[in-house]
Design a protein around this motif. Structure first.
Motif, PDB file in Angstrom:
ATOM      1  N   THR A   1      57.573 -45.207  29.278  1.00  0.00           N
ATOM      2  CA  THR A   1      57.334 -44.867  30.684  1.00  0.00           C
ATOM      3  C   THR A   1      56.559 -43.563  30.829  1.00  0.00           C
ATOM      4  OG1 THR A   1      59.470 -43.722  30.798  1.00  0.00           O
ATOM      5  CG2 THR A   1      59.417 -46.036  31.504  1.00  0.00           C
ATOM      6  N   HIS A   2      56.883 -42.577  29.987  1.00  0.00           N
ATOM      7  CA  HIS A   2      56.235 -41.267  30.079  1.00  0.00           C
ATOM      8  C   HIS A   2      56.529 -40.476  28.815  1.00  0.00           C
ATOM      9  CE1 HIS A   2      60.312 -40.363  31.425  1.00  0.00           C
ATOM     10  NE2 HIS A   2      60.058 -39.065  31.517  1.00  0.00           N
ATOM     11  N   GLY A   3      55.983 -39.268  28.724  1.00  0.00           N
ATOM     12  CA  GLY A   3      56.015 -38.547  27.455  1.00  0.00           C
ATOM     13  C   GLY A   3      57.116 -37.518  27.303  1.00  0.00           C
ATOM     14  N   HIS A   4      58.153 -37.546  28.136  1.00  0.00           N
ATOM     15  CA  HIS A   4      59.248 -36.589  27.955  1.00  0.00           C
ATOM     16  C   HIS A   4      60.127 -37.006  26.772  1.00  0.00           C
ATOM     17  CE1 HIS A   4      59.021 -35.132  32.438  1.00  0.00           C
ATOM     18  NE2 HIS A   4      58.055 -34.653  31.682  1.00  0.00           N
ATOM     19  N   ALA A   5      60.853 -36.010  26.215  1.00  0.00           N
ATOM     20  CA  ALA A   5      61.625 -36.267  24.993  1.00  0.00           C
ATOM     21  C   ALA A   5      62.679 -37.358  25.179  1.00  0.00           C
ATOM     22  CB  ALA A   5      62.297 -34.975  24.531  1.00  0.00           C
ATOM     23  N   ASP A   6      63.236 -37.475  26.394  1.00  0.00           N
ATOM     24  CA  ASP A   6      64.261 -38.508  26.585  1.00  0.00           C
ATOM     25  C   ASP A   6      63.659 -39.906  26.715  1.00  0.00           C
ATOM     26  OD1 ASP A   6      63.169 -38.056  29.059  1.00  0.00           O
ATOM     27  OD2 ASP A   6      65.075 -37.809  30.115  1.00  0.00           O
ATOM     28  N   ALA A   7      62.326 -39.993  26.644  1.00  0.00           N
ATOM     29  CA  ALA A   7      61.670 -41.307  26.661  1.00  0.00           C
ATOM     30  C   ALA A   7      60.969 -41.620  25.341  1.00  0.00           C
ATOM     31  CB  ALA A   7      60.661 -41.383  27.807  1.00  0.00           C
TER      32      ALA A   7
ATOM     33  N   TYR B   1      55.664 -40.906  40.898  1.00  0.00           N
ATOM     34  CA  TYR B   1      55.712 -39.468  40.648  1.00  0.00           C
ATOM     35  C   TYR B   1      57.076 -39.102  40.065  1.00  0.00           C
ATOM     36  CZ  TYR B   1      51.541 -39.233  43.597  1.00  0.00           C
ATOM     37  OH  TYR B   1      50.292 -39.408  44.123  1.00  0.00           O
ATOM     38  N   HIS B   2      57.027 -38.260  39.041  1.00  0.00           N
ATOM     39  CA  HIS B   2      58.256 -37.819  38.364  1.00  0.00           C
ATOM     40  C   HIS B   2      58.198 -36.290  38.313  1.00  0.00           C
ATOM     41  CE1 HIS B   2      61.379 -37.295  35.483  1.00  0.00           C
ATOM     42  NE2 HIS B   2      60.710 -37.503  34.379  1.00  0.00           N
ATOM     43  N   GLY B   3      58.324 -35.669  39.520  1.00  0.00           N
ATOM     44  CA  GLY B   3      58.159 -34.219  39.648  1.00  0.00           C
ATOM     45  C   GLY B   3      56.727 -33.902  40.007  1.00  0.00           C
TER      46      GLY B   3
ATOM     47  N   SER C   1      62.722 -45.886  35.912  1.00  0.00           N
ATOM     48  CA  SER C   1      63.761 -45.028  35.327  1.00  0.00           C
ATOM     49  C   SER C   1      63.636 -43.567  35.727  1.00  0.00           C
ATOM     50  CB  SER C   1      63.712 -45.132  33.806  1.00  0.00           C
ATOM     51  OG  SER C   1      62.435 -44.724  33.340  1.00  0.00           O
ATOM     52  N   ASP C   2      62.412 -43.111  36.022  1.00  0.00           N
ATOM     53  CA  ASP C   2      62.197 -41.684  36.290  1.00  0.00           C
ATOM     54  C   ASP C   2      61.247 -41.537  37.462  1.00  0.00           C
ATOM     55  OD1 ASP C   2      63.296 -39.984  33.729  1.00  0.00           O
ATOM     56  OD2 ASP C   2      62.663 -42.009  33.177  1.00  0.00           O
ATOM     57  N   VAL C   3      61.792 -41.174  38.614  1.00  0.00           N
ATOM     58  CA  VAL C   3      60.944 -41.102  39.805  1.00  0.00           C
ATOM     59  C   VAL C   3      61.513 -40.091  40.794  1.00  0.00           C
ATOM     60  CG1 VAL C   3      62.159 -43.083  40.832  1.00  0.00           C
ATOM     61  CG2 VAL C   3      59.905 -42.447  41.686  1.00  0.00           C
TER      62      VAL C   3
HETATM   63 ZN   LIG Z   1      61.175 -37.381  32.295  1.00  0.00          ZN
END
Ligand SMILES: [Zn+2]
Length: 248
Positions: free
Chosen positions: A45-51, A128-130, A150-152
């Motif tokens: 979904t995106h590049g954050h560590a929890d993903a 948008y996620h932030g 999952s992240d929005v």
């Molecule tokens: Zn995230």
């Protein structure tokens, strides 16, 4: 809880959406219980560590002697993975690499891509996620799709139109962090309002913090909201298994 993640079992294929920091312990805890012997494709979904923080561990869930596992991701997420895990982007052919690393076939998709994952019709859409940072939401299946966000924190207008056009949605999975609001996630009240607008057959909330309250008590609260709204709503939990009808 572990990092938010989804595993689609479709025929004999297992498609993983997000592979975060807790992927390894989640796989050890749940894969055998749900008859998951290997992962056949990954969607990020995106590049954050929890993903993406668990992609190195994908090597332990690849089918032996099979082709590299396709990983679908947008260009920004690919940049994050490439800088954090350069060895997972070998320039030589996979068969020439002497080390045992995950063999991944990186497939960049646009933020609005329609694509097939092992026969599952899949549609990406940006949320948008932030601020204006983009995370991807996905719908799976053609008629009465399953939708996963999952992240929005908010939605671009065009994405709201896309999601409306998917109606009727059979099942919606949606971010709901806390009660008070947050810069990069929906709160539970915001997520409930979104569910009431979209009116899926059933909604599951994910990504909760402990501040939301005890799982069972919040689910009791949601039962009365479900009765009032006529839409079933529930907190998801680690290891939750749901049967969905998916048309190809
Ligand atoms: Zn995230």
């Amino acid at each position: 809880r572990g990092n938010v993640s989804l595993l689609l079992q479709y025929g004999s294929r297992n498609v993983l959406v997000d592979c975060g920091k807790t992927f390894r312990e989640t796989a050890l805890r749940w894969f055998r219980k749900h008859d998951v012997d290997a992962i056949d494709a990954v969607i990020l979904t995106h590049g954050h560590a929890d993903a993406v923080g668990g992609i190195d561990d994908l090597r332990d869930v690849q089918r032996p002697f099979s082709a590299a596992t396709p990983v679908y991701l947008n260009i920004e997420t690919k940049r994050v993975c490439q800088s954090a895990y350069p060895y997972l982007f070998p320039r030589r052919k996979a068969s020439d690499v002497p080390r045992r690393i995950a063999q991944l076939d990186w497939r960049v998709i646009s933020d609005n891509e329609d694509f097939q994952v092992h026969g599952i019709p899949t549609k990406a859409f940006p949320v948008y996620h932030g601020g204006t940072y983009i995370s991807l939401g996905f719908s799976f299946g053609k008629d009465k799709p399953f939708v996963y966000i999952s992240d929005v924190s908010s939605f671009p207008e065009e994405t709201l139109r896309t999601i409306s056009s998917l109606s009727p949605i059979s099942t919606l999975v949606i971010d709901a962090l806390n009660r008070g609001g947050h810069n990069s996630h929906l709160s539970l009240p915001e997520a409930i309002e979104f569910v009431k607008v979209i009116r899926p057959g059933k909604a599951y909330f994910v990504g909760m913090t402990c501040s939301l309250g005890l799982h069972q008590e919040v689910n009791e609260e949601l039962k009365s909201i479900s009765r009032e709204s006529g839409i079933e709503m529930e907190l998801a939990c680690d290891g939750l298994s749901v049967r969905i009808e998916m048309t190809g």
